[in-house]
Design a protein around this motif. Structure first.
Motif, short mmCIF file in Angstrom:
data_model
loop_
_atom_site.label_atom_id
_atom_site.label_comp_id
_atom_site.label_asym_id
_atom_site.label_seq_id
_atom_site.Cartn_x
_atom_site.Cartn_y
_atom_site.Cartn_z
N PHE A 290 0.95 -0.99 0.04
CA PHE A 290 -0.06 0.23 -0.16
C PHE A 290 0.85 1.14 0.02
O PHE A 290 0.69 2.12 -0.84
N LEU A 291 1.91 1.25 0.89
CA LEU A 291 2.64 2.47 0.88
C LEU A 291 3.56 2.62 -0.42
O LEU A 291 3.86 3.62 -0.88
N PHE A 292 3.96 1.45 -0.91
CA PHE A 292 4.89 1.62 -2.07
C PHE A 292 3.98 2.11 -3.34
O PHE A 292 4.51 3.22 -4.14
N VAL A 293 2.73 1.60 -3.39
CA VAL A 293 1.92 2.34 -4.32
C VAL A 293 1.54 3.68 -4.16
O VAL A 293 1.79 4.51 -5.36
N LEU A 294 1.53 4.23 -2.92
CA LEU A 294 1.21 5.55 -2.79
C LEU A 294 2.22 6.28 -3.16
O LEU A 294 2.22 7.57 -3.39
N THR B 261 -1.12 16.27 -1.85
CA THR B 261 -1.12 16.20 -0.39
C THR B 261 -1.79 15.41 0.32
O THR B 261 -1.37 14.65 1.30
N ALA B 262 -2.89 14.96 -0.07
CA ALA B 262 -3.68 13.94 0.29
C ALA B 262 -3.12 12.60 0.22
O ALA B 262 -3.30 11.99 1.34
N VAL B 263 -2.35 12.42 -0.91
CA VAL B 263 -1.68 10.97 -0.87
C VAL B 263 -0.53 11.15 0.19
O VAL B 263 -0.29 9.94 0.75
N ASN B 264 0.19 12.37 0.41
CA ASN B 264 1.27 12.26 1.46
C ASN B 264 0.58 12.25 2.78
O ASN B 264 1.37 11.48 3.70
N VAL B 265 -0.67 12.68 3.06
CA VAL B 265 -1.30 12.43 4.28
C VAL B 265 -1.38 10.77 4.55
O VAL B 265 -1.31 10.39 5.70
N PHE B 266 -1.93 10.20 3.29
CA PHE B 266 -2.09 8.84 3.74
C PHE B 266 -0.65 8.05 3.79
O PHE B 266 -0.60 6.94 4.63
N ILE B 267 0.32 8.70 3.32
CA ILE B 267 1.56 7.76 3.39
C ILE B 267 1.94 7.99 4.80
O ILE B 267 2.73 7.33 5.51
N SER C 148 0.28 8.63 7.37
CA SER C 148 -0.66 7.91 8.40
C SER C 148 -0.48 6.51 8.54
O SER C 148 -0.48 5.83 9.44
N PHE C 149 -0.14 6.08 7.35
CA PHE C 149 0.14 4.39 7.48
C PHE C 149 1.47 4.00 7.49
O PHE C 149 2.10 3.03 7.48
N TRP C 150 2.47 5.11 7.89
CA TRP C 150 3.90 4.96 7.57
C TRP C 150 4.11 4.06 9.11
O TRP C 150 3.71 4.42 10.11
N PHE C 151 5.16 3.19 8.76
CA PHE C 151 5.44 2.26 9.98
C PHE C 151 6.43 3.05 10.72
O PHE C 151 7.31 3.70 10.40
N SER C 152 6.27 2.66 11.88
CA SER C 152 7.33 2.95 13.06
C SER C 152 8.11 1.85 13.49
O SER C 152 7.60 0.81 13.74
N PRO C 153 9.52 2.10 13.79
CA PRO C 153 10.43 0.79 14.08
C PRO C 153 9.60 0.38 15.69
O PRO C 153 9.04 1.03 16.38
N PRO C 154 9.73 -0.73 15.95
CA PRO C 154 9.03 -1.36 17.05
C PRO C 154 9.76 -0.80 18.18
O PRO C 154 11.03 -0.74 18.42
N GLN C 155 8.78 -0.60 19.24
CA GLN C 155 9.33 0.14 20.39
C GLN C 155 9.82 -1.35 21.21
O GLN C 155 9.16 -2.16 21.60
N ALA C 156 11.15 -0.97 21.95
CA ALA C 156 11.75 -2.16 22.89
C ALA C 156 11.02 -2.06 24.10
O ALA C 156 10.63 -0.86 24.60
N THR C 157 10.62 -3.23 24.53
CA THR C 157 9.84 -3.07 25.97
C THR C 157 10.85 -3.28 26.86
O THR C 157 12.12 -3.14 26.58
N LEU C 158 10.61 -2.86 28.11
CA LEU C 158 11.21 -2.72 29.28
C LEU C 158 12.20 -4.00 29.33
O LEU C 158 13.05 -4.23 29.90
#
Length: 164
Positions: free
Chosen positions: A77-81, A132-138, A140-150
């Protein structure tokens, strides 16, 4: 190109004349644009620089997405956007170059060129809205690196301490 004298009554402005000129009536504080073509070119250049900045950001996002690989969530999805956004930005850049090359002051009597440039300006504005609308979707769906747990942090501290 020679500079027209203001005393000859000519309304034709040249590129050498100032962009804004204070009106002769001191009570009125309205600045009149003397050379609309210079204003239009400056506006087009500013739009182009903003397009380049967004293009650079999208290219960086594309690189990051390709480095992460298809195992991440929303990869396709992100690749297509990102592809849509980059293609639209290239189209807008080409339209801005074309628009910037037109001199709307030396228009034909029927104002056909001016009308086409105004239509082109509206098309570019619409495309920028879509980008601009496409970049808003990019975003909002952009992944974040997983947070390290305690627990993960404690485990990494234990591993580094045993290696000391």
């Amino acid at each position: 190109m020679h500079r027209n004298s203001h005393s000859d009554g000519s309304d034709i402005s040249t590129d050498e004349e100032p962009l804004f000129r204070q009106s002769s009536n001191e009570e009125s504080r309205v600045n009149v644009i003397r050379n609309i073509n210079t204003y239009a070119r400056t506006k087009t250049i500013a739009q182009g620089f903003l397009d380049i900045a967004l293009f650079t950001a999208n290219a960086s996002q594309m690189k990051h997405l390709l480095q992460q690989g298809p195992e991440i969530q929303f990869y396709y999805f992100l690749f297509v956007l990102l592809c849509i956004s980059i293609i639209l930005q290239l189209i807008v850049a080409a339209l801005l170059i074309y628009k910037g090359s037109k001199n709307i002051e030396c228009d034909d009597p029927e104002r056909r060129l001016s009308d086409r440039v105004h239509l082109l300006n509206n098309i570019v504005t619409g495309l920028i809205l879509v980008i601009t609308a496409v970049n808003v979707f990019i975003t909002s769906f952009w992944f974040s690196p997983p947070q390290a747990t305690l627990e993960d942090q404690r485990l990494s501290q234990v591993v580094t301490c045993t290696n000391c």
